[in-house]
Design a protein around this motif. Sequence first.
Motif, PDB file in Angstrom:
ATOM      1  N   LYS A  21       6.609  -3.462   6.031  1.00 36.04           N
ATOM      2  CA  LYS A  21       5.898  -4.222   7.262  1.00 36.04           C
ATOM      3  C   LYS A  21       4.722  -3.825   7.635  1.00 36.04           C
ATOM      4  CE  LYS A  21       6.641  -2.674  11.249  1.00 36.04           C
ATOM      5  NZ  LYS A  21       7.081  -1.701  12.556  1.00 36.04           N
ATOM      6  N   LEU A  22       4.102  -2.849   6.273  1.00 32.46           N
ATOM      7  CA  LEU A  22       2.442  -2.374   6.688  1.00 32.46           C
ATOM      8  C   LEU A  22       1.778  -2.541   5.446  1.00 32.46           C
ATOM      9  CD1 LEU A  22       3.480   1.579   7.922  1.00 32.46           C
ATOM     10  CD2 LEU A  22       2.122  -0.229   9.217  1.00 32.46           C
ATOM     11  N   LYS A  23       2.925  -3.068   4.565  1.00 29.90           N
ATOM     12  CA  LYS A  23       1.426  -3.120   3.044  1.00 29.90           C
ATOM     13  C   LYS A  23       2.063  -5.115   2.910  1.00 29.90           C
ATOM     14  CE  LYS A  23      -0.763  -0.917   1.431  1.00 29.90           C
ATOM     15  NZ  LYS A  23      -2.076  -0.207   1.489  1.00 29.90           N
ATOM     16  N   GLY A  24       2.772  -5.016   3.506  1.00 29.66           N
ATOM     17  CA  GLY A  24       3.630  -6.002   3.058  1.00 29.66           C
ATOM     18  C   GLY A  24       3.664  -7.237   1.175  1.00 29.66           C
ATOM     19  N   GLU A  25       2.801  -8.082   1.004  1.00 27.09           N
ATOM     20  CA  GLU A  25       3.416  -7.706  -0.703  1.00 27.09           C
ATOM     21  C   GLU A  25       2.243  -6.926  -1.545  1.00 27.09           C
ATOM     22  OE1 GLU A  25       4.331 -11.064  -2.747  1.00 27.09           O
ATOM     23  OE2 GLU A  25       5.734 -11.607  -1.002  1.00 27.09           O
ATOM     24  N   GLY A  26       1.138  -6.552  -0.062  1.00 23.16           N
ATOM     25  CA  GLY A  26       0.573  -5.810  -1.523  1.00 23.16           C
ATOM     26  C   GLY A  26       1.689  -4.435  -2.034  1.00 23.16           C
ATOM     27  N   ILE A  27       2.857  -3.808  -1.428  1.00 27.63           N
ATOM     28  CA  ILE A  27       3.730  -3.015  -1.856  1.00 27.63           C
ATOM     29  C   ILE A  27       3.591  -3.530  -3.219  1.00 27.63           C
ATOM     30  CG2 ILE A  27       5.548  -3.550  -1.330  1.00 27.63           C
ATOM     31  CD1 ILE A  27       5.066  -0.467  -0.433  1.00 27.63           C
ATOM     32  N   ARG A  28       3.747  -4.103  -3.859  1.00 29.90           N
ATOM     33  CA  ARG A  28       4.034  -4.473  -5.184  1.00 29.90           C
ATOM     34  C   ARG A  28       2.729  -3.702  -6.136  1.00 29.90           C
ATOM     35  NH1 ARG A  28       8.201  -8.368  -5.812  1.00 29.90           N
ATOM     36  NH2 ARG A  28       8.088 -10.185  -3.899  1.00 29.90           N
ATOM     37  N   GLN A  29       2.025  -3.822  -5.859  1.00 32.45           N
ATOM     38  CA  GLN A  29       0.784  -2.783  -6.326  1.00 32.45           C
ATOM     39  C   GLN A  29       1.009  -1.216  -6.778  1.00 32.45           C
ATOM     40  OE1 GLN A  29      -1.672  -5.139  -8.022  1.00 32.45           O
ATOM     41  NE2 GLN A  29       0.037  -6.197  -7.215  1.00 32.45           N
ATOM     42  N   HIS A  30       2.430  -0.547  -6.097  1.00 32.66           N
ATOM     43  CA  HIS A  30       2.412   0.507  -5.715  1.00 32.66           C
ATOM     44  C   HIS A  30       3.598   0.990  -6.476  1.00 32.66           C
ATOM     45  CE1 HIS A  30      -0.949   1.495  -2.396  1.00 32.66           C
ATOM     46  NE2 HIS A  30      -0.968   0.415  -1.973  1.00 32.66           N
ATOM     47  N   LEU A  31       3.915   0.374  -7.696  1.00 27.64           N
ATOM     48  CA  LEU A  31       5.046   0.750  -8.838  1.00 27.64           C
ATOM     49  C   LEU A  31       4.787   1.449  -9.188  1.00 27.64           C
ATOM     50  CD1 LEU A  31       7.198  -2.496  -7.625  1.00 27.64           C
ATOM     51  CD2 LEU A  31       7.951  -0.266  -6.913  1.00 27.64           C
ATOM     52  N   LEU A  79      -0.228   6.883   6.769  1.00 27.87           N
ATOM     53  CA  LEU A  79      -0.615   5.712   5.763  1.00 27.87           C
ATOM     54  C   LEU A  79      -2.287   6.084   4.682  1.00 27.87           C
ATOM     55  CD1 LEU A  79       0.925   3.477   4.358  1.00 27.87           C
ATOM     56  CD2 LEU A  79      -0.187   1.997   5.938  1.00 27.87           C
ATOM     57  N   PRO A  80      -3.249   6.512   6.133  1.00 29.98           N
ATOM     58  CA  PRO A  80      -4.080   7.125   4.768  1.00 29.98           C
ATOM     59  C   PRO A  80      -3.729   7.799   3.465  1.00 29.98           C
ATOM     60  CG  PRO A  80      -4.987   6.680   7.132  1.00 29.98           C
ATOM     61  CD  PRO A  80      -2.943   6.815   7.062  1.00 29.98           C
ATOM     62  N   LYS A  81      -3.353   9.077   4.786  1.00 29.96           N
ATOM     63  CA  LYS A  81      -3.564   9.849   3.444  1.00 29.96           C
ATOM     64  C   LYS A  81      -1.842   9.853   2.670  1.00 29.96           C
ATOM     65  CE  LYS A  81      -2.870  13.077   6.990  1.00 29.96           C
ATOM     66  NZ  LYS A  81      -2.543  14.145   8.340  1.00 29.96           N
ATOM     67  N   LEU A  82      -1.633   8.680   2.160  1.00 27.92           N
ATOM     68  CA  LEU A  82      -0.455   8.867   1.296  1.00 27.92           C
ATOM     69  C   LEU A  82      -0.547   7.886   0.046  1.00 27.92           C
ATOM     70  CD1 LEU A  82       2.724   9.181   2.564  1.00 27.92           C
ATOM     71  CD2 LEU A  82       2.841   6.889   3.243  1.00 27.92           C
ATOM     72  N   ASP A  83       0.126   8.535  -0.739  1.00 32.47           N
ATOM     73  CA  ASP A  83       0.144   7.808  -1.762  1.00 32.47           C
ATOM     74  C   ASP A  83       1.736   7.373  -1.824  1.00 32.47           C
ATOM     75  OD1 ASP A  83       0.046   7.718  -4.470  1.00 32.47           O
ATOM     76  OD2 ASP A  83       0.403   9.738  -5.197  1.00 32.47           O
ATOM     77  N   ILE A  84       1.689   6.026  -2.195  1.00 37.14           N
ATOM     78  CA  ILE A  84       2.671   5.373  -1.659  1.00 37.14           C
ATOM     79  C   ILE A  84       3.035   5.284  -3.417  1.00 37.14           C
ATOM     80  CG2 ILE A  84       3.264   2.847  -1.168  1.00 37.14           C
ATOM     81  CD1 ILE A  84       0.813   3.129   0.433  1.00 37.14           C
ATOM     82  N   ASP A  85       2.435   4.782  -4.348  1.00 38.44           N
ATOM     83  CA  ASP A  85       3.282   5.107  -5.129  1.00 38.44           C
ATOM     84  C   ASP A  85       4.303   6.174  -5.178  1.00 38.44           C
ATOM     85  OD1 ASP A  85       0.582   3.840  -5.906  1.00 38.44           O
ATOM     86  OD2 ASP A  85       1.263   3.462  -7.633  1.00 38.44           O
ATOM     87  N   LEU A  86       3.786   7.331  -4.788  1.00 37.83           N
ATOM     88  CA  LEU A  86       4.748   8.743  -4.977  1.00 37.83           C
ATOM     89  C   LEU A  86       6.125   8.627  -4.072  1.00 37.83           C
ATOM     90  CD1 LEU A  86       4.934  11.284  -5.927  1.00 37.83           C
ATOM     91  CD2 LEU A  86       3.756  12.600  -4.881  1.00 37.83           C
ATOM     92  N   LEU A  87       6.243   7.777  -3.464  1.00 42.28           N
ATOM     93  CA  LEU A  87       6.731   7.419  -2.066  1.00 42.28           C
ATOM     94  C   LEU A  87       8.019   6.713  -2.731  1.00 42.28           C
ATOM     95  CD1 LEU A  87       8.194   8.319   0.891  1.00 42.28           C
ATOM     96  CD2 LEU A  87       6.367   6.880   1.500  1.00 42.28           C
TER      97      LEU A  87
END
Length: 177
Positions: free
Chosen positions: A131-141, A87-95
């Motif tokens: 599960k790891l990001k919760g609602e914060g996942i929406r900030q990675h779109l 997670l610390p190294k992951l670009d969630i937007d790209l994933l």
Amino acid sequence: GLVEELLLRLHDAQVEATESIDVLMRGMNELVMDVLHQGAPNKVYTILIRFLYEGAPLSGGKETNPEFTDGVLRCLLEMARCMQAYLPKLDIDLLLYDAHMFLVAHPPSKYRGREFRPLRLLKTILNELVKLKGEGIRQHLSLVPVDTKPTLCSYLDLVLQQQAAKATTAKPAAAAA
């Protein structure tokens, strides 16, 4: 690339016919695991997910086979299991963009009522992210065209709703104890 060649060689009939197959396979499996665990997580996810949504290995025009796809799925499952560490190294937007591209190529409606393991594994990855990001996942779109209401956004909304329902159900049980 390297990952593609390793996965292809692991399922090559000529390699399987050699006398020292066990030693060779153990070494190649260890090398694949090293790439998964030591490589840049986004590059590994991107390569593996693209193998699935493009339907074939990327270079050399080689055709995919079920064993190759199974190897890709096992690698992705290993990556999903270790996602918290990445997670610390992951670009969630790209994933999420890679997941979106997969869902564009393989819309879930196309497989309704049928087993399609790549889609099931992609959902596992998305569930783990939520599960790891919760609602914060929406900030990675940021890389996903959300204005077109893609399948990815609908799926993330569904998982978030399911999580909220589980949390609501778990609270009364905890209070009663």
